[in-house]
Scaffold this motif. Structure first.
Motif, PDB file in Angstrom:
ATOM      1  N   UNK A   1      -0.981   4.727   7.010  1.00  0.00           N
ATOM      2  CA  UNK A   1       0.236   3.915   7.059  1.00  0.00           C
ATOM      3  C   UNK A   1       1.454   4.706   6.597  1.00  0.00           C
ATOM      4  N   UNK A   2       2.576   4.373   7.226  1.00  0.00           N
ATOM      5  CA  UNK A   2       3.843   5.035   6.925  1.00  0.00           C
ATOM      6  C   UNK A   2       4.861   3.983   6.470  1.00  0.00           C
ATOM      7  N   UNK A   3       5.881   4.402   5.734  1.00  0.00           N
ATOM      8  CA  UNK A   3       6.919   3.431   5.341  1.00  0.00           C
ATOM      9  C   UNK A   3       7.531   2.703   6.544  1.00  0.00           C
TER      10      UNK A   3
ATOM     11  N   UNK B   1       0.481 -18.817  21.223  1.00  0.00           N
ATOM     12  CA  UNK B   1       0.471 -19.345  19.868  1.00  0.00           C
ATOM     13  C   UNK B   1       0.730 -18.189  18.900  1.00  0.00           C
ATOM     14  N   UNK B   2       1.387 -18.531  17.776  1.00  0.00           N
ATOM     15  CA  UNK B   2       1.752 -17.504  16.795  1.00  0.00           C
ATOM     16  C   UNK B   2       1.257 -17.885  15.411  1.00  0.00           C
ATOM     17  N   UNK B   3       0.855 -16.876  14.657  1.00  0.00           N
ATOM     18  CA  UNK B   3       0.516 -17.082  13.265  1.00  0.00           C
ATOM     19  C   UNK B   3       1.764 -17.145  12.421  1.00  0.00           C
ATOM     20  N   UNK B   4       1.553 -17.389  11.121  1.00  0.00           N
ATOM     21  CA  UNK B   4       2.690 -17.575  10.209  1.00  0.00           C
ATOM     22  C   UNK B   4       3.284 -16.247   9.774  1.00  0.00           C
ATOM     23  N   UNK B   5       2.578 -15.160  10.009  1.00  0.00           N
ATOM     24  CA  UNK B   5       3.062 -13.845   9.610  1.00  0.00           C
ATOM     25  C   UNK B   5       2.521 -13.431   8.249  1.00  0.00           C
ATOM     26  N   UNK B   6       2.272 -12.149   8.118  1.00  0.00           N
ATOM     27  CA  UNK B   6       1.812 -11.603   6.843  1.00  0.00           C
ATOM     28  C   UNK B   6       2.587 -10.312   6.566  1.00  0.00           C
ATOM     29  N   UNK B   7       3.049 -10.180   5.334  1.00  0.00           N
ATOM     30  CA  UNK B   7       3.900  -9.041   4.979  1.00  0.00           C
ATOM     31  C   UNK B   7       3.053  -7.794   4.732  1.00  0.00           C
ATOM     32  N   UNK B   8       3.459  -6.708   5.341  1.00  0.00           N
ATOM     33  CA  UNK B   8       2.872  -5.394   5.068  1.00  0.00           C
ATOM     34  C   UNK B   8       3.991  -4.503   4.564  1.00  0.00           C
TER      35      UNK B   8
ATOM     36  N   UNK C   1       0.858  -1.192   0.000  1.00  0.00           N
ATOM     37  CA  UNK C   1       0.000   0.000   0.000  1.00  0.00           C
ATOM     38  C   UNK C   1       0.890   1.236   0.000  1.00  0.00           C
ATOM     39  N   UNK C   2       0.383   2.310  -0.551  1.00  0.00           N
ATOM     40  CA  UNK C   2       1.125   3.567  -0.538  1.00  0.00           C
ATOM     41  C   UNK C   2       0.995   4.244   0.824  1.00  0.00           C
ATOM     42  N   UNK C   3       1.962   5.073   1.130  1.00  0.00           N
ATOM     43  CA  UNK C   3       1.912   5.830   2.373  1.00  0.00           C
ATOM     44  C   UNK C   3       0.608   6.624   2.447  1.00  0.00           C
ATOM     45  N   UNK C   4       0.000   6.596   3.627  1.00  0.00           N
ATOM     46  CA  UNK C   4      -1.285   7.246   3.820  1.00  0.00           C
ATOM     47  C   UNK C   4      -2.463   6.321   3.615  1.00  0.00           C
ATOM     48  N   UNK C   5      -2.215   5.156   3.070  1.00  0.00           N
ATOM     49  CA  UNK C   5      -3.277   4.200   2.802  1.00  0.00           C
ATOM     50  C   UNK C   5      -3.640   3.380   4.022  1.00  0.00           C
ATOM     51  N   UNK C   6      -4.534   2.411   3.791  1.00  0.00           N
ATOM     52  CA  UNK C   6      -5.054   1.581   4.879  1.00  0.00           C
ATOM     53  C   UNK C   6      -5.012   0.108   4.503  1.00  0.00           C
ATOM     54  N   UNK C   7      -4.898  -0.706   5.510  1.00  0.00           N
ATOM     55  CA  UNK C   7      -5.001  -2.157   5.376  1.00  0.00           C
ATOM     56  C   UNK C   7      -5.702  -2.697   6.618  1.00  0.00           C
ATOM     57  N   UNK C   8      -6.336  -3.850   6.460  1.00  0.00           N
ATOM     58  CA  UNK C   8      -6.976  -4.512   7.591  1.00  0.00           C
ATOM     59  C   UNK C   8      -6.480  -5.947   7.661  1.00  0.00           C
ATOM     60  N   UNK C   9      -5.898  -6.288   8.788  1.00  0.00           N
ATOM     61  CA  UNK C   9      -5.432  -7.646   9.016  1.00  0.00           C
ATOM     62  C   UNK C   9      -6.464  -8.417   9.826  1.00  0.00           C
ATOM     63  N   UNK C  10      -6.550  -9.708   9.534  1.00  0.00           N
ATOM     64  CA  UNK C  10      -7.443 -10.593  10.281  1.00  0.00           C
ATOM     65  C   UNK C  10      -6.666 -11.818  10.748  1.00  0.00           C
ATOM     66  N   UNK C  11      -7.075 -12.357  11.864  1.00  0.00           N
ATOM     67  CA  UNK C  11      -6.445 -13.567  12.396  1.00  0.00           C
ATOM     68  C   UNK C  11      -7.524 -14.399  13.075  1.00  0.00           C
ATOM     69  N   UNK C  12      -7.762 -15.580  12.525  1.00  0.00           N
ATOM     70  CA  UNK C  12      -8.782 -16.468  13.075  1.00  0.00           C
ATOM     71  C   UNK C  12      -8.111 -17.616  13.821  1.00  0.00           C
ATOM     72  N   UNK C  13      -8.565 -17.840  15.038  1.00  0.00           N
ATOM     73  CA  UNK C  13      -8.038 -18.928  15.864  1.00  0.00           C
ATOM     74  C   UNK C  13      -9.003 -20.103  15.858  1.00  0.00           C
TER      75      UNK C  13
END
Length: 120
Positions: free
Chosen positions: A91-93, A109-116, A12-24
């Motif tokens: 979001x910022x760099x 417990x830990x998730x596998x990770x997701x790149x932002x 995403x470009x700076x200033x943008x938005x993202x939404x992460x989800x994590x289901x257990x």
């Protein structure tokens, strides 16, 4: 054994938005009690750091944010779905990192990770 499945990362470009989800989830017929759900991140060459966490006990729930994300990120939890979300705005760099979901249910417990990745 608890499994965590993350989704929502991306570029995403700076200033943008993202939404992460994590289901257990756990094995059918098993039950688990979650006392904390949160997000951590690790940038290249840096240590993993707390981003935001929701902790629950007999007195209620409490949310903690890292100072660097306060006012920009919002953590929330859907108890019925055993899912935790991280809404990331403005979001910022410097927010570029691998984001990990973590829960505490007797153990961590830990998730596998997701790149932002946030481009300038």
């Amino acid at each position: 054994q608890v499994q965590l499945v993350e989704s929502g990362g991306g570029l995403v470009q700076a200033g943008g938005s993202l939404r992460l989800s994590c289901a257990a989830s756990t094995a059918p017929g098993s039950a688990f009690s979650i006392t904390a759900m949160g997000w951590y991140r690790q940038a290249p060459g840096k240590q993993r750091e707390l981003v935001a966490v929701i902790t629950s006990d007999s007195f209620g729930s409490r949310i903690t944010y890292a100072a660097s994300v306060k006012g920009r990120f919002t953590i929330s939890r859907d108890n019925a779905k055993n899912t935790v979300y991280l809404q990331m705005n403005s979001l910022k760099p410097d927010d570029t990192a691998v984001y990990y979901c973590s829960i505490h249910s007797r153990v961590y417990y830990w998730g596998q990770g997701t790149q932002v990745t946030v481009s300038s």
